[in-house]
Design an enzyme around this catalytic site. Structure first.
Site, PDB file in Angstrom:
ATOM      1  N   LEU A  27       0.804  -1.215   0.000  1.00 27.39           N
ATOM      2  CA  LEU A  27       0.000   0.000   0.000  1.00 27.39           C
ATOM      3  C   LEU A  27       0.843   1.275   0.000  1.00 27.39           C
ATOM      4  O   LEU A  27       1.661   1.511   0.901  1.00 27.39           O
ATOM      5  CB  LEU A  27      -0.924   0.011   1.230  1.00 27.39           C
ATOM      6  CG  LEU A  27      -1.891   1.199   1.322  1.00 27.39           C
ATOM      7  CD1 LEU A  27      -2.785   1.277   0.103  1.00 27.39           C
ATOM      8  CD2 LEU A  27      -2.722   1.098   2.592  1.00 27.39           C
ATOM      9  N   HIS A  28       0.655   2.095  -1.017  1.00 27.60           N
ATOM     10  CA  HIS A  28       1.409   3.346  -1.106  1.00 27.60           C
ATOM     11  C   HIS A  28       0.690   4.356  -2.000  1.00 27.60           C
ATOM     12  O   HIS A  28      -0.075   3.994  -2.893  1.00 27.60           O
ATOM     13  CB  HIS A  28       2.825   3.106  -1.650  1.00 27.60           C
ATOM     14  CG  HIS A  28       2.840   2.653  -3.091  1.00 27.60           C
ATOM     15  ND1 HIS A  28       2.540   1.366  -3.474  1.00 27.60           N
ATOM     16  CD2 HIS A  28       3.145   3.317  -4.225  1.00 27.60           C
ATOM     17  CE1 HIS A  28       2.636   1.252  -4.782  1.00 27.60           C
ATOM     18  NE2 HIS A  28       3.011   2.422  -5.280  1.00 27.60           N
TER      19      HIS A  28
END
Lengths: 404, 390
Positions: A237-238
């Site tokens: 997740l980014h």
């Protein structure tokens, strides 16, 4: 199963191919895994609480072109430090860039250094995929690529601590450099980095991204998100963000209001952009805006629709762009010319910032070509209507206003 | 521990701001402009914050503010929560591209009540150097007889201004409501198209203001005009770049390595405060005026080498100020080449830091980081500003 082959962007100097990444703990390079995380020390920035509409912009006597905010100084200062230390794969400022003539104002950049790896296979028909610890993820980056920890705060003022350890129980979020930057200050926001979450939108993370956009207090600092299937490179997740003091074509698009939710979020359909999408703005609070957009994203995820998100204007406008380019590519339905330039329509391209890897693409870049790429990525009118219906149901709106 | 802005921003008094405006033109310029009946403001992009330096009596009457409350503020001060972001963007881009713009926009009076107006802005150029001296902005209130919904097609909609009505196509004719009638609804209009006569009024007003400025600048021997009559010189920065640089509150200069003797082409307010010089004394000069008898020449040599190689460097150098006490100070100076959108080095940035500031309170950004952040901010500004102008 649908797959495409493309060159993944190298976002970290420690992003190795799966085959060669045989290291097992004790790496000695200051990463964030169990071997090194205890000695990690990073500055910590805790941002102030988000505005609610009751406290919106009060015109003060000193309303002027706002000075560089603290968060901006922190990002720029740390980024320039890494830049001078040679941590980036190329000098971004040496890449020529121009505005393509036309009514949209697409921005083209010639960047020959961004895509140098050999192509790998990406699965494109599953927006939700589980985290795979054997692949590259952001706990494997070296701490020199990390700039600071970032936390959503609840106080009226932001706080800064120059040197703090990373405490796993606090689920720290970090800001890292993207070693293949598109523009100056290109960073990655990695919520709860140690929790190893897959690339999947959730309420808390969207809110953190919004905090960052708001706190930067600079409309030219946008935060973007690519889902899997919409050209996210890493399944960890980014978000991404960078500075470009120019308007994006997407931000200039006209729109027509479709609905206003119970918590005051206005949702509009884009009209003049080559790609169909939704614009979310207003709301009784930024938290409300964030939650509504998150609900919409989660709906898309659950329905396996790839999408990109652009957080613009300090978090006051959020664009949600569902797309189908990768699927078309896998099925061989993309027009040849668009495919040969190998520009993947991720969030920045969709916003109108085209990074081109070949000189001829740059020199012969036209508005028409850019529009064609976006048109190829766009959902059809029918499909867009279907997807919108799903979204409105998910966010708890009955019928869009103005409908028959 | 809260974060505060670094160096204090410079608060000029109303008189000082007006003074810089008056200096460009001959005597009685203010009186001449005061005689015009229109509502207009004049801004100076070369002052940090791009503030208003003149506001006409018509403007003050329309907005309900006093002169002191307006001079020194940025035009954004009159926008509010319901001001259309695309209008704001259009104005911002016109400023950046140094071109005229005419757009309907919702503004707010001092009382907080909203009103629609046609905002017509033009750049005013120096005749001899081609740079933007001021922006003139005229405001014409819109009566609201024509309205436009968000779909972009212009339609005549009279009568009730309820939102539901706006989304339809043609609506039955009724008498137009005066624009102040229902403020709540005013704010909810996506757009309010100006009539042809209102557009003519704004063009006329702009013309009147421009001709006063032209006349009085001619008397002063420094003609301004509405069109750029010559290419801006290499030593002149675009107003958009200057506006961007004006956001940076630390001491720094930009020098142009392509001009003979690498002169200073930009100096921040903080630099002038630090060194005690006036802007006109430093622009066009090489930085060596800051060195003196006891300045280490080997340090100067090191700097020169880095500049030739196009590399950043940090040196500690003894500088001589022009402050009242003519004191010397140790300057922790960082210099770095800065490229523009063509990828070539356009400037060098020099960021000064008084060595005594090094041991700053530990809860703020490290001074080295703050110094580098100036470099970063300059890089963003220079790269972006060159993309807009051809």
């Amino acid at each position: 199963m649908l797959k495409i082959k493309r060159v993944p962007t190298v976002v970290s100097n420690y992003q190795k191919d799966e085959a060669s990444d045989g290291s097992v703990g004790g790496c000695g390079r200051n990463c964030l895994r169990a071997c090194c995380v205890d000695v990690a020390r990073l500055p910590l920035y805790v941002c102030k609480k988000l505005e609610t509409s009751g406290e919106k912009v009060v015109v003060s006597h000193e309303a002027r072109e706002p000075p560089v905010a603290f968060l901006e100084s922190l990002v720029l200062g740390e980024w320039e430090d890494r830049y001078q230390r040679g941590l980036f794969r190329y000098d971004l400022t040496a890449c020529v860039t121009k505005v393509i003539p036309g009514k949209y104002g697409f921005i083209a950049q010639l960047n020959e250094g961004r895509h140098l790896k050999r192509p790998t296979e990406f699965r494109v028909d599953k927006v939700l995929q589980s985290f795979d610890g054997s692949k590259f993820n952001f706990t494997k980056v070296s701490q020199e690529e990390l700039l600071f920890q970032f936390e959503a705060g609840e106080d009226a003022e932001a706080r800064f601590f120059p040197c703090m350890p990373l405490v796993a129980e606090n689920s720290p979020s970090v800001v890292a450099i993207n070693v293949s930057p598109i523009e100056y200050g290109h960073v990655l926001l990695i919520p709860c980095v140690l929790d190893c979450l897959p690339q999947r939108m959730d309420h808390k993370s969207m809110l953190l991204a919004l905090h960052m956009a708001s706190e930067a207090a600079n409309p030219y600092f946008r935060v973007g998100y690519n889902s899997l299937g919409a050209f996210a490179t890493i399944n960890h997740l980014h978000f991404q963000a960078y500075y470009l003091a120019m308007p994006f074509p997407l931000e200039k698009a006209s729109s027509k209001e479709v609905i206003t939710t119970d918590n005051g979020v206005k949702i509009s359909e884009l009209l003049s952009h080559p790609m169909r999408g939704l614009l979310f703005e207003d709301g009784n609070s930024m938290q409300g805006l964030s939650d509504t957009v998150s609900d919409a994203c989660i709906c898309l995820q659950n329905n396996n629709v790839p999408f990109n998100v652009l957080i613009s204007n300090c978090g006051r406008q959020i664009f949600l762009m569902p797309q189908c380019y990768a699927e078309k590519q896998a099925l061989g339905e993309v027009s040849t010319e668009v495919f040969e330039s190998q520009v993947n329509p991720a969030v920045w391209e969709i916003s109108g910032h085209m990074v081109l890897k070949r000189k001829e693409d740059y020199e012969e870049a036209t508005e028409e070509k850019a529009c064609r790429l976006l048109a190829d990525a766009s959902l059809s009118e029918e499909r867009f209507k279907e997807v919108n219906a799903l979204i409105f149901e998910a966010i708890g709106c009955s019928k869009p206003r103005g409908g028959a | 521990m809260s974060i505060t802005q670094s160096s204090a921003s410079l608060f000029s008094t109303t008189e000082e701001k007006e003074g810089t405006f008056n200096a460009r033109y001959s005597l009685w310029i203010k009186e001449a402009l005061d005689e015009l009946p229109h509502s207009f403001t004049i801004t100076d992009p070369f002052i940090s914050g791009h503030p208003i330096v003149f506001a006409s009596p018509g403007f003050l009457k329309m907005t309900g503010y006093s002169r002191e409350e307006v001079i020194g503020r940025n035009g954004r001060a009159f926008q509010g929560p319901k001001t259309n972001r695309r209008s704001i963007m259009e104005i911002r881009e016109a400023i950046r591209e140094e071109r005229p713009v005419q757009v309907s926009i919702l503004n707010y009076r001092k009382s907080g009540s909203p009103f629609w107006m046609l905002f017509h802005m033009i750049p005013v150029f120096g005749n001899d150097d081609g740079r933007v001296i001021h922006f003139v902005a005229v405001q014409v209130p819109i009566s609201g007889q024509k309205m436009r919904n968000g779909s972009g097609c212009s339609e005549m909609v009279f009568g009730s201004c309820r939102r539901e009505v706006c989304l339809g196509s043609f609506v039955h004719q009724e008498r137009a409501l005066p624009v102040e009638c229902d403020e709540q609804e005013l704010e909810n209009w996506e757009h309010c198209e100006a009539s042809e006569s209102e557009k003519l009024k704004s063009a006329e007003a702009v013309g009147s203001v421009l001709s006063v400025l032209t006349r009085y600048s001619e008397f002063a021997g420094r003609l301004v005009c509405g069109k750029r009559n010559c290419l801006r010189g290499a030593d002149c920065l675009s107003s958009s770049l200057v506006i961007s640089l004006g956001r940076i509150k630390q001491s720094f200069v930009l020098t142009n390595p392509c001009l003979p003797d690498m002169p200073i082409v930009y100096a921040s307010d903080a630099f002038l405060t630090l060194t005690g010089y006036k802007r006109h004394e430093v622009l066009g000069q090489n930085c060596r005026f800051l060195s003196g008898v006891d300045t280490d020449s080997s340090v100067l040599y090191e700097m020169k080498e880095c500049i030739l190689k196009g590399q950043p460097c940090t040196v500690q150098i003894l500088n001589y100020s022009n402050r009242k006490d003519k004191s010397t100070f140790w300057n922790l100076l960082h210099i770095s080449p800065v490229r523009n959108a063509s990828g070539k080095t356009a400037y060098f940035v020099g960021v000064q830091m008084e060595a005594s500031c090094k041991d700053i309170e530990s809860k703020e950004l490290r001074p080295e980081t703050r110094q580098l952040s100036v470099v970063g901010a300059v890089r963003v500004a220079v790269r972006s500003s060159f993309m807009a102008t051809c």
